[in-house]
Write a protein that holds these residues in place. Structure first.
Motif, short mmCIF file in Angstrom:
data_model
loop_
_atom_site.label_atom_id
_atom_site.label_comp_id
_atom_site.label_asym_id
_atom_site.label_seq_id
_atom_site.Cartn_x
_atom_site.Cartn_y
_atom_site.Cartn_z
N UNK A 1 -16.65 24.80 -5.08
CA UNK A 1 -15.58 23.90 -4.63
C UNK A 1 -16.15 22.51 -4.34
N UNK A 2 -17.30 22.44 -3.69
CA UNK A 2 -17.92 21.14 -3.38
C UNK A 2 -18.28 20.39 -4.65
N UNK A 3 -18.76 21.10 -5.63
CA UNK A 3 -19.11 20.45 -6.91
C UNK A 3 -17.87 19.88 -7.57
N UNK A 4 -16.81 20.69 -7.62
CA UNK A 4 -15.58 20.24 -8.27
C UNK A 4 -15.00 19.03 -7.56
N UNK A 5 -15.03 19.04 -6.22
CA UNK A 5 -14.51 17.90 -5.47
C UNK A 5 -15.35 16.64 -5.73
N UNK A 6 -16.67 16.80 -5.81
CA UNK A 6 -17.53 15.64 -6.08
C UNK A 6 -17.27 15.09 -7.48
N UNK A 7 -17.09 15.99 -8.45
CA UNK A 7 -16.79 15.55 -9.82
C UNK A 7 -15.46 14.81 -9.85
N UNK A 8 -14.44 15.40 -9.24
CA UNK A 8 -13.11 14.79 -9.25
C UNK A 8 -13.12 13.44 -8.54
N UNK A 9 -13.81 13.35 -7.42
CA UNK A 9 -13.87 12.11 -6.67
C UNK A 9 -14.55 11.01 -7.47
N UNK A 10 -15.65 11.36 -8.16
CA UNK A 10 -16.39 10.36 -8.93
C UNK A 10 -15.59 9.88 -10.13
N UNK A 11 -14.89 10.80 -10.79
CA UNK A 11 -14.05 10.39 -11.92
C UNK A 11 -12.92 9.49 -11.45
N UNK A 12 -12.30 9.84 -10.31
CA UNK A 12 -11.21 9.03 -9.78
C UNK A 12 -11.67 7.63 -9.40
N UNK A 13 -12.89 7.52 -8.87
CA UNK A 13 -13.43 6.20 -8.53
C UNK A 13 -13.66 5.35 -9.77
N UNK B 1 -15.42 31.07 -7.55
CA UNK B 1 -16.31 32.20 -7.25
C UNK B 1 -15.58 33.51 -7.05
N UNK B 2 -14.28 33.43 -6.69
CA UNK B 2 -13.52 34.66 -6.48
C UNK B 2 -13.12 35.33 -7.79
N UNK B 3 -13.52 34.73 -8.94
CA UNK B 3 -13.22 35.30 -10.24
C UNK B 3 -11.88 34.90 -10.80
N UNK B 4 -11.04 34.27 -9.99
CA UNK B 4 -9.70 33.87 -10.44
C UNK B 4 -9.74 32.47 -11.07
N UNK B 5 -8.74 32.21 -11.89
CA UNK B 5 -8.62 30.92 -12.57
C UNK B 5 -7.55 30.08 -11.88
N UNK B 6 -7.80 28.76 -11.83
CA UNK B 6 -6.89 27.83 -11.17
C UNK B 6 -6.71 26.60 -12.04
N UNK B 7 -5.58 25.91 -11.82
CA UNK B 7 -5.28 24.70 -12.56
C UNK B 7 -5.72 23.48 -11.77
N UNK B 8 -6.30 22.51 -12.46
CA UNK B 8 -6.62 21.23 -11.86
C UNK B 8 -6.23 20.13 -12.84
N UNK B 9 -5.52 19.13 -12.36
CA UNK B 9 -5.02 18.04 -13.21
C UNK B 9 -5.53 16.73 -12.64
N UNK B 10 -6.65 16.23 -13.16
CA UNK B 10 -7.25 15.01 -12.64
C UNK B 10 -6.38 13.79 -12.92
N UNK B 11 -5.63 13.81 -14.01
CA UNK B 11 -4.79 12.66 -14.34
C UNK B 11 -3.70 12.49 -13.30
N UNK B 12 -3.02 13.56 -12.97
CA UNK B 12 -1.95 13.48 -11.98
C UNK B 12 -2.50 13.34 -10.56
#
Length: 717
Positions: free
Chosen positions: A239-251, A323-334
């Motif tokens: 989760x921390x990695x994904x948030x850091x990636x999303x934050x850097x792309x948004x910047x 990590x829980x094995x489930x898949x989730x949606x993330x939309x960086x554009x929106x």
């Protein structure tokens, strides 16, 4: 191509995939004007195969506009069908094409003007006459009709699996038809031909400059990776990695306000490169996110589809597995709201997306042919919750430099050291470089200037300056310092350095004599180095390089066979490399000579050493080795007399070896091999019949093989 040729015989029972839209490229024909008389009467000899035909070609682009969510292309969802690779959803033929495409080396070089042949061979299970061939009857077969759909579905899976293929947005393919003479027992009135198909292939880039921009794109991508890494704690959660990636792309990235048709907006180059304003549409956001997640081995995929029910095929987002094995949606554009990333569309479940009538995945990327839709992993019904961040008080936080601020404004982030959440961000005014000490990159000599470099500890920038040419004294000091470093592995002491410099500058010592003084000093001798270590040191010191395997092995063998270390050093002193080293420091090279008898002819010494090993079964003793070697060098004895001396020695006789062992040792000594069964028994029969061992030794000594062995060592038999 790493894949070998594969032949796939397709049964006619394979289901037909319906023909799609009109081909983009017109059919091409090679050799269609060549004809053969296929009547039986006209043939007196074997009928040749017919010329190949380049039949139809097609081009297909990812996500063409104008495809609407009318129910024809929705993706299916199944966790068992999607098991980590879209290749696993392909048929055997499609998978073969996939492997062909994946096996293309340097795919970015195989554009339309440099197409490549795929190795998969698809074979018809029926025969054709030449008349049918000339009328293109094969194009009506079920096999032929499926080929473009199969290769298109293979490319679809490949693009989904390889998130790094950011430069490619389309492909072109063509069918080659091969006609091979075949017998038809049911009809002998005309000749028949077996038909097989192969494909040729090329990739299409988003725009003409994207390949040339790859180094610049990779550099910008690495800079973004460094920013992301700076935002992460040690051992971060997914989760921390994904948030850091999303934050850097948004910047970094913003959505373009106009001219959305520009192709660079549709991939990562628009997002990363300054000349395109760091702007991208949904495809650029999605592809960049996937590449960065892939760096951290996070399962991720680009998902193309419809933003809302009834809309056109107009959007791309990502699925990511937590990590829980489930898949989730993330939309960086929106999610992107200017300088930071909102969390409205962050790790959402199906209840918030598909069920709500948005983010509806399409089943395929290409629409020039109909083919079976792909199955995506099932989304978790509920959205993801990071319990660590949600329950953290953020009491332990620290400011971290995210982007260096030496020559231009940089960025810092206040990061919770417990959960990794970015609490606050601020710009940092340029503060100038924080330089480290200069490091010598190229040493100065008497003939050329040197170069040294220092590095900024904050941003990694480097600065260089030249080092003036050395004076004569400086060159000699550098030579002596080099000997301290490479031989004694330490810095010079002042007294020792001055003494050696004085001797060299006064001409009392040469470069070779100084090296000898270091190598045979008590300090070095106490290191008790092995022969291999000694030789490696000589390579570094006398040749200025590491050893090569063959050369090192030869020198070590000489030492193992009785040559002295001084004798081996003398060989290095005479090398061109050492001569050049001495010349570069402005000193005389000089020579080294060994008077040891074992150094006069290494081959002769090795021959004597071999006798100790083979006959007596031990290493040589120095006195004995010197004595025997001297006799051979003076021609006082030959190889036969030497061997008799060893076999007649009290040491050998005291071993009281059996006849069988005696003959075996003779084979090894004189013939340099193990005995063959028949030969061994023959010698044993002679010994049992009363022949003396000296008679047996004479037989071996005067053998052709022993004569050749002596000659190879440069001695008389």
């Amino acid at each position: 191509m790493k894949n070998s040729i594969r032949k796939l015989v397709l049964a006619m029972s394979i289901g037909i995939l319906a023909a799609g839209s009109t081909l983009y490229a017109q059919p091409q024909n090679d050799g269609l004007d060549d004809t053969y008389d296929t009547s039986i009467a006209a043939q007196d000899a074997e009928v040749p195969d017919l010329p190949d035909v380049t039949a139809d070609t097609i081009e297909a682009e990812i996500l063409p506009s104008g495809v609407y969510a009318d129910g024809v292309s929705y993706a299916a969802f199944d966790l068992t069908a999607y098991d980590g690779s879209f290749r696993n959803q392909l048929t055997a033929v499609e998978a073969s094409f996939y492997d062909d495409i994946a096996g293309i080396e340097n795919p970015e070089t195989h554009l339309k003007d440099n197409r490549v042949d795929l190795s998969t061979v698809v074979e018809e299970d029926r025969l054709y006459t030449q008349e049918e061939r000339d009328s293109d009857a094969y194009k009506n077969s079920e096999i032929y009709q499926q080929l473009f759909a199969q290769v298109m579905r293979a490319m679809d899976a490949y693009i989904r699996d390889d998130v790094n293929l950011y430069w490619c947005n389309a492909f072109g393919a063509g069918i080659r038809v091969h006609f091979t003479r075949a017998d038809n027992p049911e009809d002998t009135s005309v000749y028949y031909y077996k038909v097989t198909y192969t494909m040729f292939w090329y990739f299409t880039a988003y725009y003409s400059d994207i390949i040339a921009e790859m180094p610049e794109t990779e550099a910008a991508l690495n800079e973004l990776r460094e920013e992301i890494s700076a935002k992460l704690l040690e051992n971060p959660s997914r989760y921390q990695i994904i948030m850091a990636i999303q934050d850097s792309i948004a910047e970094l990235v913003s959505y373009p306000s106009a001219d959305l048709s520009q192709k660079y907006y549709h991939t990562i180059t628009g997002a990363l490169l300054e000349q395109y304003g760091h702007q991208a549409v949904c495809e650029g956001y999605s592809r960049l996110f996937s590449i960065l997640c892939n760096d951290y081995d996070i399962p991720v995929m680009n998902v193309e589809g419809y933003s809302y029910t009834g809309s056109s095929l107009d959007h791309m987002w990502n699925y990511v597995q937590m990590e829980d094995g489930a898949w989730y949606l993330i939309d960086l554009t929106w999610n992107d709201a200017g300088e930071s990333a909102y969390t409205t569309w962050n790790l959402k479940g199906s209840r918030n997306t598909i069920a709500a009538g948005n983010h509806i995945p399409a089943g395929r990327l290409f629409y020039s042919r109909e083919y079976e839709n792909f199955t995506l992993p099932i989304l978790s019904e509920k959205s993801y919750t990071d319990t660590l961040s949600a329950n953290c008080s953020h009491s332990d936080s620290a400011w971290v430099t995210v982007k260096p601020f030496c020559t231009e404004d940089g960025k810092e982030a206040l990061i919770c050291q417990t959960c990794g959440k970015i609490l606050q961000k601020r710009e940092s005014a340029a503060a100038g470089h924080s330089w480290g000490n200069y490091v010598v990159k190229k040493a100065a000599t008497g003939q050329s200037e040197g170069l040294e470099e220092r590095t900024c500890s904050r941003c990694g920038a480097t600065e260089q300056r030249t080092i003036k040419k050395l004076t004569q004294k400086q060159m000699v000091e550098a030579y002596v310092t080099r000997l301290y470093t490479l031989v004694l592995e330490r810095k010079p002491d002042a007294n020792g350095l001055n003494a050696w410099v004085s001797q060299l500058m006064n001409g009392n010592n040469t470069g070779a004599e100084a090296a000898q003084g270091f190598i045979f000093s008590n300090e070095y001798l106490k290191k008790n180095t092995s022969n291999a270590e000694y030789v490696e040191m000589l390579y570094n010191t006398m040749m200025g390089r590491k050893s090569d395997a063959a050369g090192k092995a030869a020198w070590v063998k000489q030492l193992d066979n009785g040559c002295t270390r001084l004798g081996v050093m003398a060989g290095f002193v005479g090398s061109d490399e050492f001569s050049k080293i001495c010349a570069s420091y402005g000193i005389q090279r000089g020579t080294i000579t060994s008077t040891a008898v074992t150094d006069q002819n290494p081959d002769v010494t090795a021959f004597v050493c071999r006798m100790y090993t083979v006959v007596l079964g031990r290493n040589y003793d120095p006195n004995g080795l010197d004595a025997w070697t001297a006799k051979l060098l003076k021609r006082e004895i030959g190889g036969g007399e030497l061997s008799m001396g060893f076999f007649h020695s009290q040491e050998f006789l005291s071993k009281a070896v059996s006849d069988r062992n005696f003959v075996t040792i003779c084979y090894r000594t004189y013939l340099n091999r193990e005995p063959d069964a028949a030969g061994l028994e023959s010698w044993l029969v002679r010994l049992n019949a009363g022949d003396s061992r000296d008679r047996i030794l004479d037989g071996f000594i005067y053998s052709i093989e022993y004569g050749e062995l002596c000659t190879s060592y440069g001695i008389n038999r």
